[in-house]
Structures are given as C-alpha cells and as structure tokens.
Design a protein around this motif. Structure first.
Motif, PDB file in Angstrom:
ATOM      1  N   MET A   8      -0.296   3.373  -7.121  1.00 43.65           N
ATOM      2  CA  MET A   8      -1.378   3.125  -6.166  1.00 43.65           C
ATOM      3  C   MET A   8      -2.257   4.378  -6.125  1.00 43.65           C
ATOM      4  N   LEU A  15       4.137  -3.449  -9.097  1.00 46.41           N
ATOM      5  CA  LEU A  15       3.225  -2.368  -8.749  1.00 46.41           C
ATOM      6  C   LEU A  15       3.840  -1.053  -9.213  1.00 46.41           C
ATOM      7  N   ARG A  38      -4.856  -0.467  -7.532  1.00 48.57           N
ATOM      8  CA  ARG A  38      -3.445  -0.756  -7.762  1.00 48.57           C
ATOM      9  C   ARG A  38      -3.230  -1.046  -9.241  1.00 48.57           C
ATOM     10  N   SER A  91      -9.313   1.407  -2.956  1.00 45.12           N
ATOM     11  CA  SER A  91      -7.991   1.718  -3.511  1.00 45.12           C
ATOM     12  C   SER A  91      -7.855   0.982  -4.836  1.00 45.12           C
TER      13      SER A  91
END
Length: 683
Positions: free
Chosen positions: A634, A631, A623, A621
């Motif tokens: 994603m 954040l 970010r 993943s």
C-alpha cells in the motif's frame, strides 16, 4: 460412487498495454438453468429455465426422515467402537442369518438403552445378549432399541450380540441383493447413503466410524470379497468356506460391503512412491476376466499419481481391490470397490471411473462427510480426480474437454451445492468438480495441490469433515482468506452470466481497446478473476482482471491493432457468456479524470515510477496486488494537486521483502474515483 450409466501454464507475449477500470451498476432479469439428474450426461449450450420449476429430489424426503429419526433416538449418546459381523446367506431362499457383536462406549451418564437401525419389515430378532444374558428390546419403525441392564456410566464400554434373520429387500440403490450373472449367483451390497440398515443392525450414520470384522460362509465354489485384509479362509461342513475379513482402519457403515460369487481373481504386488508395499486384488466374473485385466491395468499408475498429489494411500496396511457386481455403476467401498459389470468393456472406455472410485479412498473414505448435505466433498472431489487422471494419462486437451463437458452448458445446475437439491445430482458431481477447477486456477498448481494434500493428511483424517473444515484447511495452507470464493460457489445457486463486448480504434498513434463486461444473472455480482486474452499480429497477452461488479468497463492502449479479444479463453470459470460483435470504429467513452498512466519503466527491475493524472486536488492511495488478488503493498502519497504525478515503487512488499517476478495490478484510489493498471516485474 458413480451412478448407473445411461445407454496451467500459459505462454504470454508481452505487449505495451495500459487499462482503466470503470465500475457501474447494472441489473438484468434473473435466469438460471434446469438440471438433469443423471451426472454422467454431457451438455453443450445454455437453455435458461427457472429453478423454482424443478421439484425437489426424493433424497430430500430421505433426509427429512433421517433428521426426524435422530430427534427421537439416542444415537448421539453412544459411540460404536467395533462391529463384528457374521453372515450365513441362503442362496436358495435368498435370505440371510446374521450375528453382530457391537462394542460401544456410553457418552452420557445413566445410558439405559441404545437405538440401532434395522428394517423391521424384513428381519426378525432371534436374540440379543450381553455377557451371555438375554436383553429386552423393541423393534418398530426401523429402530431396534436394546435395553441396557444395568445402565451405563459415561465413558463405560459394553458389548451386545444381536442375532437376526430375514430376507433383504431392494433398498436405495441396491441394499443387499441376491442376483445372477451368466446363470451363476452373486450376493452383493451397496448401502449408500442410509441402507446398511437394510442388511445388518448398526448405528447407520456417517459420522460414527468403527473398526469392522466381517465373516461370511458361502458354498466353496464361491469367493467372498470385503473390506480390509483377508485373515482367514476356513473349510466348513456342507462343502462351504468361511471367509474372515478385518479392517485395520475405522470405517463408516455405508462403506461396509460384501460381494460373493464364483469369482476368478488375480493380485499384484504394489509399492507406493513412499516405498510401502501393498497387495492389489481384483475379483471378477469368469466371463469378464480378459476384459477386466485390460480395463484395470492402470490402477497401480493411478495409485502412484494420487499418492504424489494427496499423500500416501490411506489404507496401505490392508489393500486396494475391486470386485465385480451386477450394476450399471460403481461404489467406493473402503479398500474394495464394487465395480459394475456394465463398465467392464475390455477397451478402457470407462477407465476414468476406475480413477473416480480409487480417489474416493481419500475423498470419502479417509475423510468422510459429517452430514449427507456435504456430498460434494466426496463426489465433486472424485469427479475432479477423473479430470486429473485424464490430464495425467492423456494430456491437457483431455482435461479441458472433460471439464468443458462437465459445465453442462445446455442446462445448468439446480440449487446450491450445499445443501443440494439432489444428493447425487449434477450440481454435486459436476459443479462440485468445477469448484476445484476454479480454485486451482486462482491458487496456482503448487499451492492448490499442497492445500489438497494438507487437507487430506490433516487432523480430520480417518474421521469426518465438512465444507467449513475444508475452507479452514485451505486458508491455513495458503494463508489466504477464501470464504468469499466458497460462499458464492458452494452456498449460492447458479453461475455468473456475462455479456462481453469489445471495440478498438486508432487514437494518438496507439490503438484504444474498450471492453465491456456485464453480469446479467441477477442477485449480487460474482467476484472472480477473469482472464482476458488480447491477440495482435505479433502474438497474445493475457491480463487477469478481478471482476466484482454488475458492470465493468476496461480501456487498453496497445501498440498494435487487436485482432481478437477473448474472455476466459481457457475456460477456468463456470459461466455463461454472450459475446457481442467487435466494432472497429467506436465512439470512445471518456476516461475518468483521475487515471493511471503507463508506469516507467515497464517491465521494471528493481523499481519503477507509478504515473497518474488528477483533474483536481485529491487524497490518493495506491494498492498493489499480485495475480492471486493478495494485497502486497500500500502506497499513500496523500493529498496531491491536479496534474501528472510520479510515485516511486521499489518492488518491495509491506514487510520490505523483494517481490517475485510477475505481473502485478495497481489500483489508484482518489477523491475522483478509481483506476487500475498492470505492471510487470522481471528479475
């Protein structure tokens, strides 16, 4: 309050750069620093010592006594609405006769007495009346307990009149004192934190604000300065004059003041940036008039500046003034600051202290602490406002110098900000100011000052506040979760202590720069963004790195050889730093098997390819964070094979909105580990 005195914007030159973050654990002996109790002194170099070796401040005894008193009195069972205070000072006997009308509301059913604060060793009660009927009372252990007959129902309002006389004694920083200047008498008060009881009977707690009127009769050669607006100046028998002041706004007891002397004064007509008129009033000793007119000349400019930052001056219907008294400091009495004769020099040497006391009208008087353990909400804020005024009036260098001096780099800070070891020590004043300095850098100027303004004009204005309410207000204003920041800087003692080393060498036609940052202060690591500035012959680039581990290793690949690398070069983080010697030919540490490669294109608009290499099949993943640590996106490629991959990123956030131009941080999470890289979006 100032205690007695003892004799951004950054321009970046973009460099092609890639970096990888390796996180390890590290431990080191815990070392903190002893603190000087005088918040005015400046320091330069760290001299570690143990907090445990420093005795608790006498203010802890005062706090303990006050908590014990509250446990046996009924002050939580009634709310004072108004005080009408009348004083007849005798300058020859150095005594006062006083009368206080107290209007209060019962908060509990069947309230049969009220407990007030007044020193019993110094004062005699002549009578206490309710509806012209004498009331029984007791006066012991500095508590004046007045019986109520009949008892009151919850919500009922009643008034009592207390007549008293006595000789005020020196209390706390001053209390009430008969003093002299150049052979002429002066009567002055300073009641912070618990010393209003040293000269008048009241519910002497910061969280019960009330409106106040004050009458004082003095020889006609004297003038009486006090809170609020002057509503009457009346001749009285015996060549005396009665001055009557009235506060339009609620005020807490320690901010009520009286200062009487043979003042000479002047006024200025002021109009706020919001178009509202007000009178500025200054009362000083005759011998200091010329110097005071120089030292106070920028008060209106300060009002303009703080109004644009924090909202309208909170007491615009009354006034703002300053009255000179004999003391080596100053006190922010509501609408009428008491300013020490020591500070009037005629060359504006102490002008930042004029700004300090003025800013308290927002931070302390508009918003008043609910508990004295929260003193930083007054003094840390006002100290930071000194820095802001220096920045406004003298420029960035003056601001930077002031904050650097306030870092106390020769000793450190004792204990947490809340609860403090010393209510009026360096930890409260100077470390408190650094909390705001650091928060400004994290949030950016626009959001920081908007949050300050929202806090000042929020639901707590003219009432009481706490650190918890400050945090809630800032989080609401910014949309960010900020408890991580306040928890480590307000409730934890000390500061981070970093070791910082860097080394570079030529590798595959690029320069590899390895940077190691270790926290050695002990305990949990601090979580903070740190600027790292990399200098080359072509210019400089600053990367913002979030450090949250005991040991962090960074690897950068540059097109040019670095000439210098600096950690937090603009000094935005309160810290100690031990820097090692840069090495030109290090033995490079291996890169992690899973790592980010430079994205292409970079800078990009509107999209780019996030490139990564995997040594083995991994669940992946990505970010994407903005420079404030939020954040914003994603990406979940999922299970990928070993080798090089390119993941498209379209420059949109989670809601499908276009991201603003700027530098963003990408973190790769994989089965093999974590890696990080900066990308730049330009529109």
């Amino acid at each position: 309050m100032n205690l007695p005195m003892l004799a951004k914007s950054r321009v970046l030159v973009a460099l092609p750069v890639m970096f990888v973050v390796l996180i390890q654990n590290a431990t080191a002996p815990y070392a903190t620093a002893a603190e000087e109790n005088n918040p005015i002194r400046m320091h330069c170099r760290p001299m570690p010592a143990q907090d445990s070796l420093v005795p608790l401040s006498p203010w802890h005894d005062l706090q303990t006594q006050e908590v014990a008193k509250r446990a046996v009195t009924n002050q939580d069972e009634f709310d004072v609405i108004h005080y009408g205070l009348s004083l007849w000072p005798d300058f020859d006997a150095k005594s006062i006769t006083g009368s206080v009308s107290i209007v209060f509301r019962a908060l509990s059913q069947g309230l049969d007495h009220v407990d007030l604060d007044l020193y019993d060793a110094d004062y005699s009660i002549m009578s206490i009346l309710a509806n012209n009927t004498a009331q029984t009372f007791s006066h012991a252990n500095d508590v004046l307990s007045v019986d109520l007959n009949p008892p009151m129902n919850a919500g009922e309002t009643r008034s009592i009149l207390v007549n008293y006389t006595g000789v005020p004694q020196f209390s706390g920083f001053l209390g009430m004192q008969f003093l002299e200047h150049a052979g002429d008498p002066i009567l002055a008060t300073l009641s912070e934190p618990y010393y209003a009881r040293s000269w008048w009977p009241c519910k002497d707690v910061p969280e019960d604000k009330a409106t106040v009127s004050l009458s004082c009769e003095v020889p006609s050669s004297m003038y009486v300065a006090s809170n609020g607006a002057l509503v009457a100046q009346l001749p009285r028998p015996g060549n005396k004059t009665q001055y009557i002041w009235n506060s339009t706004y609620p005020i807490t007891t320690y901010l009520v003041s009286v200062a009487a002397s043979n003042y000479v004064g002047w006024t200025e007509q002021y109009q706020s940036p919001m178009g509202r008129p007000m009178t500025l009033e200054y009362q000083v000793f005759p011998e200091d008039l010329a110097d005071a007119q120089v030292d106070f000349q920028n008060t209106a400019n300060m009002l303009d500046y703080f109004t644009t930052k924090f909202g309208e001056y909170p007491f615009i219907e009354d006034k703002y003034g300053m009255a000179e008294f004999v003391w080596e400091g100053a006190m922010e009495h509501q609408t009428m600051t008491s300013y020490g004769d020591f500070l009037i020099t005629g060359d504006q040497f102490f002008e930042r202290l004029v700004a300090h006391e003025l800013s308290h009208q927002w931070w302390g008087n508009l918003l008043t602490l609910s508990d004295w353990n929260e003193t930083w909400l007054h003094e840390g804020f006002a100290t930071y406002c000194e820095a802001l005024w220096l920045e406004e009036s003298q420029g960035q260098a003056a601001y930077d110098s002031f904050m650097w001096n306030n870092s106390l780099n020769s000793s450190g800070f004792i204990g947490p900000i809340v609860p403090p070891n010393n209510l009026f020590g360096n930890t409260v004043y100077k470390k408190g100011s650094w909390v705001l300095h650091m928060l400004r850098h994290i949030l950016g100027d626009n959001e920081f000052f908007m949050a300050m303004r929202d806090y000042a004009i929020g639901s707590q204005q003219y009432g009481n506040t706490s650190t918890t309410e400050l945090i809630n207000s800032f989080e609401t204003s910014t949309g960010l979760q900020l408890d991580w920041f306040f928890d480590q800087w307000i409730y934890r003692a000390g500061r981070p202590h970093y070791t910082f080393d860097w080394a570079s060498q030529l590798q595959d036609d690029r320069y590899r720069l390895d940077v190691d940052i270790t926290q050695i202060q002990g305990g949990d690591p601090y979580i903070m963004p740190l600027d790292i500035r990399i200098d080359t012959a072509s210019g400089s680039e600053t990367q913002v790195i979030w450090i949250g581990s005991n040991a962090t290793s960074l690897t950068f690949f540059l097109d040019e050889e670095p000439t210098d690398v600096q950690l937090d070069p603009d000094k935005w983080v309160l810290k100690w730093v031990d820097s090692g010697t840069p090495t030109a030919t290090p033995t490079p540490k291996p890169l992690p098997t899973a790592h980010l490669l430079p994205n292409y294109p970079n800078p990009f608009n509107p999209s780019t390819q996030l490139r990564l290499n995997l040594g083995q099949p991994s669940d992946v993943s990505l970010r994407v964070f903005d420079t404030r640590g939020r954040l914003v996106r994603m990406l979940r490629p999922g299970q990928l094979t070993a080798g090089t991959h390119a993941i498209p990123f379209n420059g949109l956030d989670e809601q499908g909105r276009s991201l603003a131009s700027g530098v963003y941080r990408v973190i790769l999470d994989s089965t093999e580990g974590q890696s990080s890289q900066s990308i730049t979006l330009i529109k």
